[in-house]
Write a protein that holds these residues in place. Structure first.
Motif, short mmCIF file in Angstrom:
data_model
loop_
_atom_site.label_atom_id
_atom_site.label_comp_id
_atom_site.label_asym_id
_atom_site.label_seq_id
_atom_site.Cartn_x
_atom_site.Cartn_y
_atom_site.Cartn_z
N THR A 35 43.47 43.68 39.08
CA THR A 35 42.20 43.35 38.49
C THR A 35 41.28 42.41 39.37
O THR A 35 40.28 42.69 40.02
N VAL A 36 41.76 41.32 39.66
CA VAL A 36 41.23 40.20 40.61
C VAL A 36 42.37 39.51 41.10
O VAL A 36 43.69 39.28 40.96
N ARG A 58 38.82 23.06 36.72
CA ARG A 58 38.59 23.38 35.20
C ARG A 58 38.54 22.23 34.67
O ARG A 58 39.25 21.02 34.56
N LEU A 116 50.34 25.85 23.27
CA LEU A 116 50.48 26.78 22.42
C LEU A 116 51.79 27.17 22.03
O LEU A 116 52.73 27.25 22.98
N SER A 144 42.25 33.41 37.52
CA SER A 144 41.51 34.29 38.46
C SER A 144 41.28 33.09 39.83
O SER A 144 40.97 31.84 39.61
N LEU A 195 41.71 40.34 22.08
CA LEU A 195 41.14 38.69 22.33
C LEU A 195 39.98 39.00 23.67
O LEU A 195 39.04 38.12 23.83
N LEU A 231 41.82 29.42 18.38
CA LEU A 231 42.93 30.00 17.92
C LEU A 231 43.42 29.17 16.61
O LEU A 231 43.60 28.02 16.99
O1 TXA Z 1 42.69 39.87 35.63
C1 TXA Z 1 42.79 38.43 35.15
O2 TXA Z 1 42.49 38.58 33.92
C2 TXA Z 1 43.05 37.39 36.12
C3 TXA Z 1 44.35 37.83 36.86
C4 TXA Z 1 44.93 37.01 38.11
O3 TXA Z 1 45.63 37.96 36.12
N1 TXA Z 1 43.35 36.30 35.23
C5 TXA Z 1 42.48 35.63 34.67
O4 TXA Z 1 42.89 34.48 34.06
O5 TXA Z 1 41.37 35.93 35.11
P1 TXA Z 1 41.72 33.51 33.30
O6 TXA Z 1 42.69 32.24 33.24
O7 TXA Z 1 40.63 33.39 34.03
O8 TXA Z 1 41.78 34.06 31.94
C6 TXA Z 1 42.80 34.36 31.33
C7 TXA Z 1 42.43 34.28 29.70
C8 TXA Z 1 41.79 33.02 29.34
O9 TXA Z 1 40.79 33.53 28.51
C9 TXA Z 1 42.84 32.63 28.18
O10 TXA Z 1 42.22 31.92 27.34
C10 TXA Z 1 43.70 33.77 27.75
O11 TXA Z 1 43.79 34.29 28.91
N2 TXA Z 1 45.07 33.45 27.39
C11 TXA Z 1 46.23 33.11 27.96
N3 TXA Z 1 47.28 32.80 27.04
C12 TXA Z 1 46.71 33.02 26.06
C13 TXA Z 1 47.26 32.54 24.67
N4 TXA Z 1 48.74 32.19 24.76
N5 TXA Z 1 46.40 32.72 23.79
C14 TXA Z 1 45.38 33.20 23.68
N6 TXA Z 1 44.67 33.28 24.88
C15 TXA Z 1 45.43 33.24 26.00
#
Ligand code: TXA
Ligand code: MG
Length: 332
Positions: A35-36, A58, A116, A144, A195, A231
């Motif tokens: 993905t990224v 962040r 969580l 990312s 989600l 959530l």
């Molecule tokens: O493609 C992608 O999504 C990349 C690659 C590196 O895996 N990751 C990414 O992560 O873009 P990030 O942190 O930008 O987005 C992760 C999303 C966030 O919106 C976060 O809230 C959600 O995943 N997430 C992770 N764990 C969660 C949980 N336990 N409950 C709800 N949402 C969760």
């Protein structure tokens, strides 16, 4: 920073070894996924995970996805209901994150899951990252690999430009195949919820699961569709939080920082110093654990020491502010 091109077998091997060494030192590594590119830390090392938030700038602790080698490893960290199992079998390895109940005893740090009771798990398909995960043997927390507010990186050069100073190792596998972020599906409490739309279409997921999505818990879109505060399962302490405390009322619990000793500290029901030496990364790594412990003391109020708003302090204060605002009898 060292960059390794994974299309060359010798460099690929050297890159995986350098990545494992860096992760073992609690450092950050840029990993390719389909993905990224991800900014990865050992998910079981809270201080290393804190480094992700610092590097990205962040302002908040969003939950991070834990990347694992395969379904067997994923099941050490999360409980898979029949729907989650079907989806994992249909789409892993691939661009799908499953949010499932976090297993007791999963070593994933509270900071990675933002406190969580659920955990987002993913088995990426990109071959070098799969090999790295298999050899590392522990999950990698990775958002990312861009600074907060910037566009997600789909080439190693994007990562170097944005975060080169923060990573020890970049594994350069060329442009990402999917190039948009992954689909995130929550399988919690018997529900299946979308989600975040992403690399796998809604219809393909419904077909594989043999059921339709339940309504999403909140409207979403854009970079932060599921802020933790949206959530229902979001961890909020039962106790009230009182910020910037310099004196303790009888029976309060005290969340300290940098060895500060407020007036009447001896009256505190429980005391936890987030970082006696005033290190904000250490404080961030301890935050969710500390809130749970102080909550368990039964105190009605947790008095919180003043915490500087610089660096990770901003994210700590944001998180404490949300926790303060989210008492079950106040929040809807
Ligand atoms: O493609 C992608 O999504 C990349 C690659 C590196 O895996 N990751 C990414 O992560 O873009 P990030 O942190 O930008 O987005 C992760 C999303 C966030 O919106 C976060 O809230 C959600 O995943 N997430 C992770 N764990 C969660 C949980 N336990 N409950 C709800 N949402 C969760
Ligand atoms: Mg992102």
């Amino acid at each position: 920073m060292q960059l390794f091109k994974t299309d060359n077998a010798a460099q690929r091997e050297a890159g995986i070894a350098a990545a494992i060494a860096a992760l073992g030192r609690g450092r950050l590594v840029a990993i390719p996924t389909e993905t990224v590119y991800g900014l990865a830390a050992d998910a079981t090392n809270g201080r290393a995970v804190a480094g992700i938030y610092t590097a990205k700038g962040r302002p908040r602790f969003n939950p991070l996805i834990a990347h694992v080698a395969d379904l067997a490893e994923a099941r050490e960290h999360g409980d898979f209901d029949p729907t989650a199992l079907k989806l994992a079998e249909a789409f892993w390895p691939g661009p799908l994150t499953l949010v499932v109940p976090r297993r007791a005893g999963s070593g994933i740090s509270d900071l990675a899951t933002a406190g969580l009771d659920s955990v987002g798990l993913r088995v990426p398909a990109e071959p070098t990252t799969r090999a790295l995960l298999a050899r590392h043997g522990r999950p990698l927390a990775a958002p990312s690999a861009n600074r907060s507010g910037h566009v997600s990186p789909t080439r190693a050069g994007d990562v170097v430009a944005d975060l080169g100073a923060s990573v020890d190792v970049v594994l350069d596998a060329g442009p990402c195949r999917v190039g948009i972020e992954l689909t995130i599906v929550a399988c919690l409490d018997g529900h299946m919820r979308l989600l975040r739309p992403g690399g796998i279409a809604r219809g393909a997921i419904e077909a594989a699961a043999d059921r339709a999505f339940d309504a999403a818990p909140a409207p979403h879109g854009g970079e932060a569709p599921m802020a933790p505060g949206m959530l229902a399962s979001h961890y909020a302490p039962r106790a009230m939080l009182r910020l910037d405390a310099t004196v303790i009322a009888p029976g309060e619990a005290y969340l300290g920082f940098a060895g500060a000793r407020p007036e009447a500290i001896e009256k505190a029901r429980a005391v936890y110093d987030l970082s006696a030496r005033g290190d904000l990364a250490e404080a961030a790594a301890n935050l969710f654990h500390a809130l749970r412990l102080l909550d368990a003391s039964g105190a009605a109020t947790i008095a919180v020491a003043p915490i500087p708003a610089e660096g990770l302090g901003e994210a700590i204060l944001d998180r404490l502010g949300r926790a303060a605002a989210q008492r079950p009898d106040v929040a809807c």
